[in-house]
Design a protein around this motif. Sequence first.
Motif, PDB file in Angstrom:
ATOM      1  N   LEU A  49       0.784  -1.201   0.104  1.00  0.00           N
ATOM      2  CA  LEU A  49       0.162  -0.219   0.110  1.00  0.00           C
ATOM      3  C   LEU A  49       0.922   1.265   0.077  1.00  0.00           C
ATOM      4  CD1 LEU A  49      -2.934  -1.404   2.532  1.00  0.00           C
ATOM      5  CD2 LEU A  49      -2.909  -0.788   0.046  1.00  0.00           C
ATOM      6  N   ARG A  50       2.148   1.427   0.968  1.00  0.00           N
ATOM      7  CA  ARG A  50       2.855   2.435   0.827  1.00  0.00           C
ATOM      8  C   ARG A  50       3.477   2.621  -0.549  1.00  0.00           C
ATOM      9  NH1 ARG A  50       3.857   0.603   6.316  1.00  0.00           N
ATOM     10  NH2 ARG A  50       5.543  -0.611   5.564  1.00  0.00           N
ATOM     11  N   GLU A  51       4.016   1.683  -1.166  1.00  0.00           N
ATOM     12  CA  GLU A  51       4.771   1.624  -2.420  1.00  0.00           C
ATOM     13  C   GLU A  51       4.123   1.886  -3.619  1.00  0.00           C
ATOM     14  OE1 GLU A  51       7.496  -1.607  -2.032  1.00  0.00           O
ATOM     15  OE2 GLU A  51       8.686  -0.828  -0.433  1.00  0.00           O
ATOM     16  N   SER A  52       2.905   1.340  -3.427  1.00  0.00           N
ATOM     17  CA  SER A  52       2.036   1.519  -4.957  1.00  0.00           C
ATOM     18  C   SER A  52       1.428   2.598  -5.096  1.00  0.00           C
ATOM     19  CB  SER A  52       1.114   0.302  -4.869  1.00  0.00           C
ATOM     20  OG  SER A  52       0.115   0.182  -3.940  1.00  0.00           O
ATOM     21  N   GLY A  53       1.060   3.383  -3.972  1.00  0.00           N
ATOM     22  CA  GLY A  53       0.276   4.756  -3.980  1.00  0.00           C
ATOM     23  C   GLY A  53      -1.080   4.107  -4.055  1.00  0.00           C
ATOM     24  N   CYS A  54      -1.560   2.980  -3.678  1.00  0.00           N
ATOM     25  CA  CYS A  54      -3.042   2.396  -3.785  1.00  0.00           C
ATOM     26  C   CYS A  54      -3.375   2.482  -2.182  1.00  0.00           C
ATOM     27  CB  CYS A  54      -2.949   1.163  -4.296  1.00  0.00           C
ATOM     28  SG  CYS A  54      -2.783   1.053  -6.024  1.00  0.00           S
ATOM     29  N   GLY A  55      -4.639   2.284  -2.062  1.00  0.00           N
ATOM     30  CA  GLY A  55      -5.186   1.846  -0.676  1.00  0.00           C
ATOM     31  C   GLY A  55      -6.409   1.278  -0.869  1.00  0.00           C
ATOM     32  N   MET A  56      -7.107   1.270   0.312  1.00  0.00           N
ATOM     33  CA  MET A  56      -8.309   0.323   0.424  1.00  0.00           C
ATOM     34  C   MET A  56      -9.499   1.161   1.133  1.00  0.00           C
ATOM     35  SD  MET A  56      -8.054  -2.573  -1.069  1.00  0.00           S
ATOM     36  CE  MET A  56      -9.382  -3.324  -0.548  1.00  0.00           C
ATOM     37  N   ALA A  57     -10.612   1.510   0.738  1.00  0.00           N
ATOM     38  CA  ALA A  57     -11.632   2.043   1.253  1.00  0.00           C
ATOM     39  C   ALA A  57     -13.016   1.368   1.444  1.00  0.00           C
ATOM     40  CB  ALA A  57     -12.040   3.278   0.444  1.00  0.00           C
ATOM     41  N   GLY A  58     -13.481   1.176   2.438  1.00  0.00           N
ATOM     42  CA  GLY A  58     -14.691   0.507   2.740  1.00  0.00           C
ATOM     43  C   GLY A  58     -15.835   1.266   2.119  1.00  0.00           C
ATOM     44  N   VAL A  59     -16.921   0.449   1.510  1.00  0.00           N
ATOM     45  CA  VAL A  59     -17.792   1.074   0.778  1.00  0.00           C
ATOM     46  C   VAL A  59     -19.206   0.597   1.790  1.00  0.00           C
ATOM     47  CG1 VAL A  59     -16.585   1.948  -1.208  1.00  0.00           C
ATOM     48  CG2 VAL A  59     -17.987  -0.205  -1.075  1.00  0.00           C
ATOM     49  N   GLN A  60     -19.258  -0.442   2.001  1.00  0.00           N
ATOM     50  CA  GLN A  60     -20.444  -0.800   2.928  1.00  0.00           C
ATOM     51  C   GLN A  60     -19.996  -1.895   3.815  1.00  0.00           C
ATOM     52  OE1 GLN A  60     -23.672  -2.351   0.150  1.00  0.00           O
ATOM     53  NE2 GLN A  60     -24.690  -3.245   1.944  1.00  0.00           N
ATOM     54  N   GLN A  61     -20.571  -1.793   5.035  1.00  0.00           N
ATOM     55  CA  GLN A  61     -20.431  -2.682   6.175  1.00  0.00           C
ATOM     56  C   GLN A  61     -21.662  -3.032   6.973  1.00  0.00           C
ATOM     57  OE1 GLN A  61     -17.045  -1.729   8.678  1.00  0.00           O
ATOM     58  NE2 GLN A  61     -18.471  -1.741  10.315  1.00  0.00           N
ATOM     59  N   ASN A  62     -22.066  -4.473   7.005  1.00  0.00           N
ATOM     60  CA  ASN A  62     -23.285  -4.778   7.753  1.00  0.00           C
ATOM     61  C   ASN A  62     -22.752  -5.653   8.946  1.00  0.00           C
ATOM     62  OD1 ASN A  62     -25.382  -3.697   5.618  1.00  0.00           O
ATOM     63  ND2 ASN A  62     -24.501  -5.027   4.296  1.00  0.00           N
ATOM     64  N   ILE A  63     -23.416  -5.129  10.000  1.00  0.00           N
ATOM     65  CA  ILE A  63     -22.998  -6.037  11.220  1.00  0.00           C
ATOM     66  C   ILE A  63     -24.099  -6.514  11.835  1.00  0.00           C
ATOM     67  CG2 ILE A  63     -22.178  -5.946  13.641  1.00  0.00           C
ATOM     68  CD1 ILE A  63     -20.299  -3.424  12.825  1.00  0.00           C
ATOM     69  N   ALA A  64     -24.263  -7.764  12.447  1.00  0.00           N
ATOM     70  CA  ALA A  64     -25.167  -8.621  13.188  1.00  0.00           C
ATOM     71  C   ALA A  64     -24.721  -8.732  14.502  1.00  0.00           C
ATOM     72  CB  ALA A  64     -25.622  -9.869  12.360  1.00  0.00           C
ATOM     73  N   TYR A  65     -25.350  -8.319  15.648  1.00  0.00           N
ATOM     74  CA  TYR A  65     -24.865  -8.589  16.687  1.00  0.00           C
ATOM     75  C   TYR A  65     -25.819  -9.670  17.319  1.00  0.00           C
ATOM     76  CZ  TYR A  65     -23.100  -3.873  16.231  1.00  0.00           C
ATOM     77  OH  TYR A  65     -22.382  -2.959  15.728  1.00  0.00           O
ATOM     78  N   LYS A  66     -25.023 -10.663  18.008  1.00  0.00           N
ATOM     79  CA  LYS A  66     -25.682 -11.770  18.217  1.00  0.00           C
ATOM     80  C   LYS A  66     -25.490 -12.077  19.782  1.00  0.00           C
ATOM     81  CE  LYS A  66     -25.722 -13.474  14.242  1.00  0.00           C
ATOM     82  NZ  LYS A  66     -27.098 -13.699  13.302  1.00  0.00           N
ATOM     83  N   ARG A  67     -24.421 -11.773  20.502  1.00  0.00           N
ATOM     84  CA  ARG A  67     -24.047 -11.929  22.032  1.00  0.00           C
ATOM     85  C   ARG A  67     -23.425 -10.633  22.460  1.00  0.00           C
ATOM     86  NH1 ARG A  67     -27.333 -15.540  21.526  1.00  0.00           N
ATOM     87  NH2 ARG A  67     -26.936 -17.811  21.992  1.00  0.00           N
ATOM     88  N   GLU A  68     -23.736 -10.641  23.797  1.00  0.00           N
ATOM     89  CA  GLU A  68     -23.060  -9.435  24.477  1.00  0.00           C
ATOM     90  C   GLU A  68     -21.378  -9.918  24.566  1.00  0.00           C
ATOM     91  OE1 GLU A  68     -25.422  -8.705  27.828  1.00  0.00           O
ATOM     92  OE2 GLU A  68     -26.152  -6.911  27.019  1.00  0.00           O
ATOM     93  N   LEU A  69     -20.597  -8.949  24.747  1.00  0.00           N
ATOM     94  CA  LEU A  69     -19.049  -9.299  25.285  1.00  0.00           C
ATOM     95  C   LEU A  69     -18.911  -8.128  26.462  1.00  0.00           C
ATOM     96  CD1 LEU A  69     -17.211  -9.417  21.784  1.00  0.00           C
ATOM     97  CD2 LEU A  69     -17.745 -11.309  23.367  1.00  0.00           C
ATOM     98  N   MET A  70     -18.342  -8.989  27.417  1.00  0.00           N
ATOM     99  CA  MET A  70     -18.325  -8.026  28.520  1.00  0.00           C
ATOM    100  C   MET A  70     -16.778  -7.961  28.953  1.00  0.00           C
ATOM    101  SD  MET A  70     -21.378  -7.930  29.236  1.00  0.00           S
ATOM    102  CE  MET A  70     -22.159  -7.995  30.611  1.00  0.00           C
ATOM    103  N   ALA A  71     -16.567  -7.027  29.806  1.00  0.00           N
ATOM    104  CA  ALA A  71     -14.976  -6.696  30.256  1.00  0.00           C
ATOM    105  C   ALA A  71     -14.394  -7.891  30.485  1.00  0.00           C
ATOM    106  CB  ALA A  71     -15.138  -5.573  31.315  1.00  0.00           C
ATOM    107  N   GLY A  72     -12.858  -8.143  30.147  1.00  0.00           N
ATOM    108  CA  GLY A  72     -12.448  -9.345  30.474  1.00  0.00           C
ATOM    109  C   GLY A  72     -12.729 -10.611  29.528  1.00  0.00           C
ATOM    110  N   ASP A  73     -13.710 -10.494  28.555  1.00  0.00           N
ATOM    111  CA  ASP A  73     -13.755 -11.306  27.757  1.00  0.00           C
ATOM    112  C   ASP A  73     -12.650 -11.522  26.636  1.00  0.00           C
ATOM    113  OD1 ASP A  73     -16.127 -12.406  28.787  1.00  0.00           O
ATOM    114  OD2 ASP A  73     -17.633 -11.463  27.265  1.00  0.00           O
TER     115      ASP A  73
END
Length: 144
Positions: A49-73
């Motif tokens: 990515l540094r040497e080519s002058g190229c990059g990546m850009a997110g254009v869509q993101q879909n998240i499904a939340y199933k279970r909680e995560l708690m401190a220490g997990d």
Amino acid sequence: METAATYRGTVYPWQCDHIGHMNIMWYVGKFDEANWNLFARVGLTPTYLRESGCGMAGVQQNIAYKRELMAGDIVEVTSVLLEIRDKSIRFRHEMRNAETGEIAASCEISAVHLDRQVRRAAPFPEAIRKIAETQLVAAEPVSV
């Protein structure tokens, strides 16, 4: 495709919200860290990515939340490549509680390979495309 972890970490107390579980901004952040490990597997390394002058850009993101995560997990994200096109890539992450194995969240992302100078989508180099094609998996429906 190899299903080794693309991210491993811990939920810290300061990442939790007023309800006591990890706030959604941290799910997104951990998925973002997994992105870069997945990209490196197909040749989209920091050096490339540094040497080519190229990059990546997110254009869509879909998240499904199933279970909680708690401190220490302990959290583990595994990732699969679903599709590569001339200038774009689509992939899915699964975030699990590493102790219980339960899926806490899944995320499907589409991203575009771009030329940073002209700020437009650009074709993937053939070498990256070939590596990615060997790692494709069949898309499975995501349950919500």
